[in-house]
Design an enzyme around this catalytic site. Structure first.
Site, mmCIF file in Angstrom:
data_model
loop_
_atom_site.group_PDB
_atom_site.id
_atom_site.type_symbol
_atom_site.label_atom_id
_atom_site.label_comp_id
_atom_site.label_asym_id
_atom_site.label_seq_id
_atom_site.Cartn_x
_atom_site.Cartn_y
_atom_site.Cartn_z
ATOM 1 N N SER A 181 0.844 -1.187 0.000
ATOM 2 C CA SER A 181 0.000 0.000 0.000
ATOM 3 C C SER A 181 0.876 1.232 0.000
ATOM 4 O O SER A 181 2.054 1.171 0.386
ATOM 5 C CB SER A 181 -0.895 0.003 1.251
ATOM 6 N N TYR A 194 -2.471 -0.358 10.514
ATOM 7 C CA TYR A 194 -2.447 -0.702 9.095
ATOM 8 C C TYR A 194 -1.116 -0.309 8.456
ATOM 9 O O TYR A 194 -0.507 -1.089 7.716
ATOM 10 C CB TYR A 194 -3.601 -0.009 8.374
ATOM 11 N N LYS A 198 1.733 -2.772 6.681
ATOM 12 C CA LYS A 198 2.185 -2.654 5.298
ATOM 13 C C LYS A 198 3.669 -2.316 5.201
ATOM 14 O O LYS A 198 4.337 -2.697 4.237
ATOM 15 C CB LYS A 198 1.325 -1.621 4.558
#
Length: 270
Positions: A181, A194, A198
Site C-alpha cells: 500500500s 495498518y 504494510k
C-alpha cells in the site's frame, strides 16, 4: 527467466478472490485465457465467481475455487495440499482482501472505519488478503482489532510463503506478489496498525528477496486507491471518484504477467 505472459497460459492463485480487486483480477486473467485458482473465506462468493467463469462447452471446469483463511497456518497448509493435488504448483500467487475481514472489525467498531484496499502476493505466491483498523489513535485501538490487522496482513502472507515457496523451489522459478500500500511507504494518522502492517510487508518482501534462488522473485505491489465497497466504507460517496476494480485489473494483469526474476525485491505501483 522470461516474462510470464511470454510462455503461454499460466495458472494464477489469487487469495481473497471473492470480491473487489481479487475478483476483478480473476475475471480479467480468465478472460485472457489463464487458469485461476481462487480462495477466500466466503464460499458463496467463490461459488458465484466459479459459476461466472464456468465454460459450458468444457467437460470439466478449468478453474478451481477453495475456501481458506490465510490467518490460519493449518488452513493455508491444507490449501497448498489441495492445490498441489488438483492443479500442481501455480505460476503466480496473488492475494486480495477477503470480504469477511470487514465483518470481523464491524463487531468491534462503533464509528466509521478508514480502509485501504491491498493486493498482496504475486508470482507464484501472491499474498493480498488484508484488513485495516478503524480510524483511531494507536492508544485507542482495541487489542483485538490490532491483532486482526497484523494476523491478516502480516501473518497471512507469512503463512502463504511458508507453504508455497517450498513448492516453487523445486523448479526454482515463479514470482510472488505481496499486496502492499502507499501507507506501507509513508505514515498516516489514525491508521497506525495498518501502516505498520504494510511497512512490514515491504520489509518482509525485501528480506525474502535475498533468500530466494536465481530464477525466482518476490515483489511488493501497491494497487493505489480503487473504488470498491471497502473504499466506500472509508471515503463515503467520494470513493466513486476513483477508478473501478475492472479498470485496475486490466492494467494489473498486464503488469503481473510481465514480471520477471529481474524484478526481485522491487516495490512497484500499478
Amino acid at each position: 527467466m522470461s516474462a510470464l505472459n511470454g510462455v503461454g497460459s499460466r495458472t494464477v492463485l489469487i487469495t481473497g478472490a471473492g470480491k473487489g480487486l481479487g475478483r476483478a483480477l480473476a475475471l480479467e486473467l480468465a478472460k485472457k485465457g489463464h487458469t485461476v485458482i481462487g480462495c477466500a473465506r466466503t464460499q458463496d462468493r467463490l461459488n458465484s465467481l466459479q459459476s461466472e467463469l464456468s465454460d459450458p462447452n468444457s467437460p470439466s471446469d478449468k478453474h478451481l475455487f477453495l475456501s481458506a483463511d490465510v490467518r490460519s497456518n493449518g488452513s493455508v497448509e491444507e490449501l497448498a495440499r489441495v492445490v498441489m493435488e488438483k492443479k500442481g504448483v501455480p505460476d503466480i500467487i496473488e492475494g486480495f482482501l477477503s470480504p469477511n475481514d470487514l465483518q470481523v472489525l464491524e463487531k468491534t467498531r462503533s464509528k466509521s472505519v478508514a480502509r485501504d484496499l491491498k493486493t498482496n502476493i504475486k508470482v507464484v505466491p501472491v499474498n493480498n488478503a488484508g484488513t485495516i483498523n478503524r480510524n483511531n489513535r494507536i492508544w485507542e485501538v482495541p487489542e483485538e482489532e490490532f491483532d486482526t490487522v497484523i494476523d491478516t496482513n502480516v501473518k497471512g502472507i507469512a503463512n502463504m510463503l511458508r507453504h508455497f515457496i517450498p513448492l516453487m523451489l523445486v523448479r526454482k522459478q515463479g514470482i510472488i506478489v505481496n499486496m502492499s500500500s502507499g501507507w506501507g511507504r509513508s505514515g498516516a494518522a489514525l491508521v497506525a496498525p495498518y501502516c505498520a502492517s504494510k511497512w512490514a510487508v515491504e520489509g518482509l518482501t525485501r528480506s525474502v528477496a535475498k533468500e530466494l534462488p536465481d530464477g525466482m522473485a518476490i515483489i511488493a505491489l501497491n494497487p493505489g486507491v480503487i473504488n470498491t465497497d471497502m473504499l466506500a466504507s472509508c471515503f463515503g460517496n467520494s470513493a466513486s471518484g476513483y477508478q473501478a476494480p475492472e479498470a485496475w485489473a486490466l492494467k494489473a494483469a498486464t503488469m503481473i504477467l510481465n514480471l520477471t526474476a529481474a524484478d526481485n525485491g522491487a516495490s512497484l505501483t500499478v
